[in-house]
Design an enzyme around this catalytic site. Structure first.
Site, PDB file in Angstrom:
ATOM      1  CE1 TYR B 442      43.447  35.178  33.610  1.00  0.00           C
ATOM      2  CE2 TYR B 442      42.235  36.974  32.608  1.00  0.00           C
ATOM      3  CZ  TYR B 442      42.266  35.701  33.111  1.00  0.00           C
ATOM      4  OH  TYR B 442      41.129  34.961  33.123  1.00  0.00           O
ATOM      5  CD  GLU B 443      45.564  38.649  39.016  1.00  0.00           C
ATOM      6  OE1 GLU B 443      44.789  39.554  38.732  1.00  0.00           O
ATOM      7  OE2 GLU B 443      46.404  38.736  39.946  1.00  0.00           O
ATOM      8  N   GLY B 444      50.072  38.261  36.441  1.00  0.00           N
ATOM      9  CA  GLY B 444      51.504  37.937  36.464  1.00  0.00           C
ATOM     10  C   GLY B 444      51.767  36.814  35.482  1.00  0.00           C
ATOM     11  CD  GLN B 449      52.498  33.822  38.901  1.00  0.00           C
ATOM     12  OE1 GLN B 449      52.652  33.464  40.070  1.00  0.00           O
ATOM     13  NE2 GLN B 449      51.845  34.915  38.576  1.00  0.00           N
TER      14      GLN B 449
END
Lengths: 592, 592
Positions: B442-444, B449
């Site tokens: 999650y969060e990319g 990244q």
């Protein structure tokens, strides 16, 4: 949904692990390639159509204990019945007792597919097969007559009872005791934990093989004997008779393989009034030689657990590949179709999938090569047989540890390829990640496997057997070099470098052992095992590519060599140069 | 049970990440070291004594949805209340709205400890803190007046609503729409999935920040706006008023972080008769600039998720270390006590534990250094501020991806150290292995990244910023070399080699990007990120050892250099030489 990769498995068996050559030279008797193909195809069908569809319900319902009885997940009892009716339980078992006497290569290939269908289901029969081996090799004729046919057919199932709360990896600490009654039987008292399929509703009877100590037995591992303890004591006619004093006290709440009941078994502590105390059992093999008998089971069981690693990796790869071809996100240079690109076109996703695929293929090849060695050892004599038994012994810890390590890695990458959906249980990728995690632990942790490789296997043949094996891998590297196939890229060079690393690391560890610096050797054992496996795996991928001639295997081999094999240099450096800093830094870990 | 490692955290903040120097130069205003110590100590106490004891019940009970309302695990509502009463929610929030305005370095250190206590609990407030940032930076004064104080105090909580079923990593595909009503508000229609803490019983109101498209907005990411949509529309006096048309339709059945409700939120599709359709919302920031607003939250959220990786690794290490000191098996040369040796004396177990410990320390140092850069950027002006903002931008994807990758690795090793007990849920090691798996997603995703690092961060400062950073790491390597401290072993040499690999790989990727060969660069992005992180991590461990002067940090640094840093050469080779074979082999992956 999993589809058994029958073609790839057959190819690996025949052209990488050596089945084709063994068939051609008659080393495996009158077994034909047609029969091999037919068996693999039918085993694959059973895995795909019968086992895999019931994996999810097994995970969700799990095995349930009530009043010392375990109820298996819905449909599993019937599944097991169909499985035994298909004759699968006796695939590699002796024909004398109703088995098919087929090579272990076929056994492990089938086992891989069944485990891909459901690890929790397939692990049960694995233990029965181990029990058959131990009884056949070591038990009295009477025990064989009473138990073997039923265990080979699968009418009854078997278990292995080693672990106790205080004795996990260290069997010297076992406390379960066995008292002779004078009539040839014994009474067993003690508690065993982590007993896979210790209790279930698949069969009318369960045959426990139990390690225990006789009175006045020597301390340590030389005072352990093996006993057969049936759940129901067979009547004269062979049918299950009186209930024996062995009961399942609890089952574990586990991270994965929920369908497999992991039992605490209590021997000799729960019986009705008026009965003599103790669970009735019979000695298998000689007194105080129980560990030798158990090792018969354990070597093959270790390879079988290695197959679980391969199996869960294959299942995870297939699931991730299917998702990556379906799920669409963003743009990709390789995608000229309409709308968003299937994520399989993104290089980062491709890297994950190719890592998953080639690690799985490498582990499969090593495991099948291990089975091949066992088969040739069994089917040959004298020095040849001894050579191949050494080979099987060398490869067993590698097959077990590497396959189960990559099982976890690949299952984890499989979750990652699914993105957020991978974390949702309904998708099924998470269940593989959970299931995979047991395989590096049971049947001897992978740390124990690495120690076994270094301490017991590197000395085989006076320390020369391992170099004979490395020389065989070197021939493959040479064949790649002279193949002039441009698709191999830098494979030959990188494989040679990896083999140099393996050779140097091997020499280093042998000299550490010779110098009595065992701890320094043990510090490098796990990196060494991985170095060994990556190198052997790359060589096997190359052998397959050379045998096949097609572009696909060549491209996958090259990916492995150019993207995954580079780790071998770092592993070699750890083996040779990592021990001192490990020992120094370890002082920070000890409490008190 | 977890015990917050306050001392190690304080040391890393001060002497590795740069807090001490910043305090000494007054770069952080009048913040004193005493205050820092007091805050860390109290945050650690709260994590250890209040949060950690409730982690297990959260895992077992999970969040439960009934009639569109989510009930949180027993005791969690009271835990959240105590947490807000302690003022923790506003630790780094602006003083103007009731926050404490403390540096992010303190915020992430506290966040690490809370996440070690329970990832599922700590992730909720993380999102509120993100919402505060977005509103403070971009929203109208009226929205600030209405919402900020309550969000800063924690009286209300916030959420981030990005993902839709067809739009995960690719926000360009968002479909949720917002229609202006003419009175300054909007009506929102659409479905959002994977909304963390989208519904719960902690607070009287929940403030959703929602990405949606205005009518006639351009396609793609330049047509997305950000809206604030409260669960209850505030009355004039600020109290929660009318129920808004946003409802939780379902929550996910997840692999881990069971206490964290992951919601499907439906906007504008479930309301009572007589009401206007649509969920009432207000624009935050400019029209069609929603992504820029969201990125404000996302950068910090990414670092916060990185802290989850560090946190779960620390918790897993502590648990494994305690078990290894307690559990006894076999003999060990380092053990002269009675009976079996605690397994911490076995070299293979030591290798696992030291790998866990040093990877955790490396990830922690990188993450704190990232927070330090943000703090200095915020507290300085002009070119200096821009420089440090670049630094924070460079380190953010590394902190997020490396920390969460090693979170999974370390949690997996933690299960392994426990042997069979690790697979039993009651032990708690398995729960960390399950929880850890979400953070790389999650969060990319970590793949995203790595792409962000290569495509957006390597070009910073005309491509020179990254080399300035590498030069700083090189100074550390030089300092090790001239320290003449024998305990460092070959650290200086190996660190220099790793820095060379990093430099070469960086140049290679920059030139690939310059040549427009983006796919070749993307193929190496993930290995590059790990190469970067291992090198930076080793340098930070060395910086700590140099600052400290004690043997322990030096020994751990040396272990990392001599056992884990060797991977960097293989990673460099993959970055530079792995793309072609990847692209060729990838053809085997595409269906149809």
């Amino acid at each position: 949904m999993y589809r058994a990769p029958v073609e790839d498995i057959a190819f690996t068996l025949k052209h990488v692990a050596g089945l084709k050559a063994a068939l051609d030279t008659g080393a495996l008797g009158d077994l034909t390639e047609d029969l091999v193909d037919a068996i693999l195809s039918e085993a694959g069908r059973f895995a795909t159509e019968e086992i895999a569809p019931l994996a999810k319900i097994g995970d969700e319902q799990g095995a349930v204990l009530k009043d010392a009885a375990v109820t298996m997940p819905a449909g599993w009892k019937e599944l097991y019945k169909r499985w035994t009716e298909g004759g699968w339980n006796g695939l590699s078992a002796p024909e004398e007792y109703g088995g098919q006497g087929l090579p272990m290569m076929l056994g492990v290939a089938a086992l891989e597919m069944w485990n891909s269908g459901s690890m929790a289901f397939a692990v049960g029969p694995t233990l029965t097969i181990g029990a058959v081996e131990a009884i056949e090799k070591h038990a009295s004729d009477e025990l064989k007559r009473t138990y073997l046919e039923k265990l080979v057919s699968g009418e009854w199932m078997g278990t292995m009872n080693l672990t106790e709360p205080q004795a996990g990896s260290d069997l010297a600490a076992l406390r379960t005791r066995a008292e002779p009654t004078g009539d040839g039987s014994y009474r067993i008292f003690g508690q065993k934990i982590f007993i896979t399929y210790g209790e279930h509703d698949f069969t009318d009877n369960i045959v426990h093989l139990v390690l225990a100590r006789l009175p006045d037995a020597p301390a340590g591992t030389h005072g352990i004997s093996l006993f057969l303890v049936p759940k129901f004591i067979p009547n004269e006619d062979g049918s299950p008779g009186a209930r024996n004093d062995v009961f399942c006290a609890s089952i574990e709440h586990k991270l994965g393989i929920h369908g497999s009941p992991t039992c605490t078994m209590i021997y000799g502590d729960g019986f009705a009034e008026g009965m003599e105390p103790g669970a009735v059992g019979w000695l298998v093999g000689e007194e105080n030689r129980g560990l030798a008998c158990m090792f018969t089971m354990m070597n093959n069981a270790r390879l079988a657990i290695g197959m679980q690693g391969v199996a869960v990796a294959e299942a995870a790869f297939q699931k991730a590949l299917a998702y990556a071809n379906e799920r669409r996100q963003g743009r990709a240079s390789g995608w000229s179709g309409e709308g968003m690109a299937p994520i399989v076109h993104h290089p980062d996703v491709q890297r994950n999938l190719l890592t998953m695929k080639t690690l799985t293929q490498a582990a499969r090849a090593i495991s099948y090569a291990c089975a091949h060695a066992t088969d040739i050892a069994r089917n040959s004599q004298g020095a040849e047989s001894a050579h191949w038994q050494d080979r099987a012994n060398l490869l067993t810890p590698i097959a077990k540890a590497f396959s189960t390590d990559i099982g976890v890695e690949v299952a984890s990458l499989g979750v990652q390829v699914h993105g957020g959906m991978g974390f949702i249980e309904e998708t099924g990728a998470a269940a593989l990640y959970r299931d995979a995690r047991i395989a590096p632990i049971y049947e001897g942790t992978n740390g124990i496997q690495a120690i076994d490789l270094v301490v017991r296997k590197l000395p085989l043949g006076g320390g020369e057997h391992v170099f004979g094996y490395i020389a065989e891998l070197d021939e493959i590297a040479n064949a790649v070099a002279v193949s002039n196939r441009s698709g191999f890229g830098r494979t030959a060079l990188l494989l040679e470098q990896a083999l140099d690393c393996l050779t140097n690391a091997t020499r280093h560890l042998q000299s550490r052992l010779a110098d009595g610096r065992t701890d320094a050797a043990l510090a490098g054992a796990t990196p060494y095992l991985r170095l060994f496996a990556l190198t052997a795996g790359a060589a096997y991928l190359a052998r397959g590519a050379l045998a096949d001639g097609g572009e696909e295997r060549t491209a996958l081999c090259r990916f492995f060599a150019e993207n995954l094999l580079g780790e071998t240099r770092a592993l070699k450096d750890r083996v040779i140069g990592g021990a001192e800093s490990l020992a120094t830094a370890a002082k920070t870990l000890v409490h008190g």
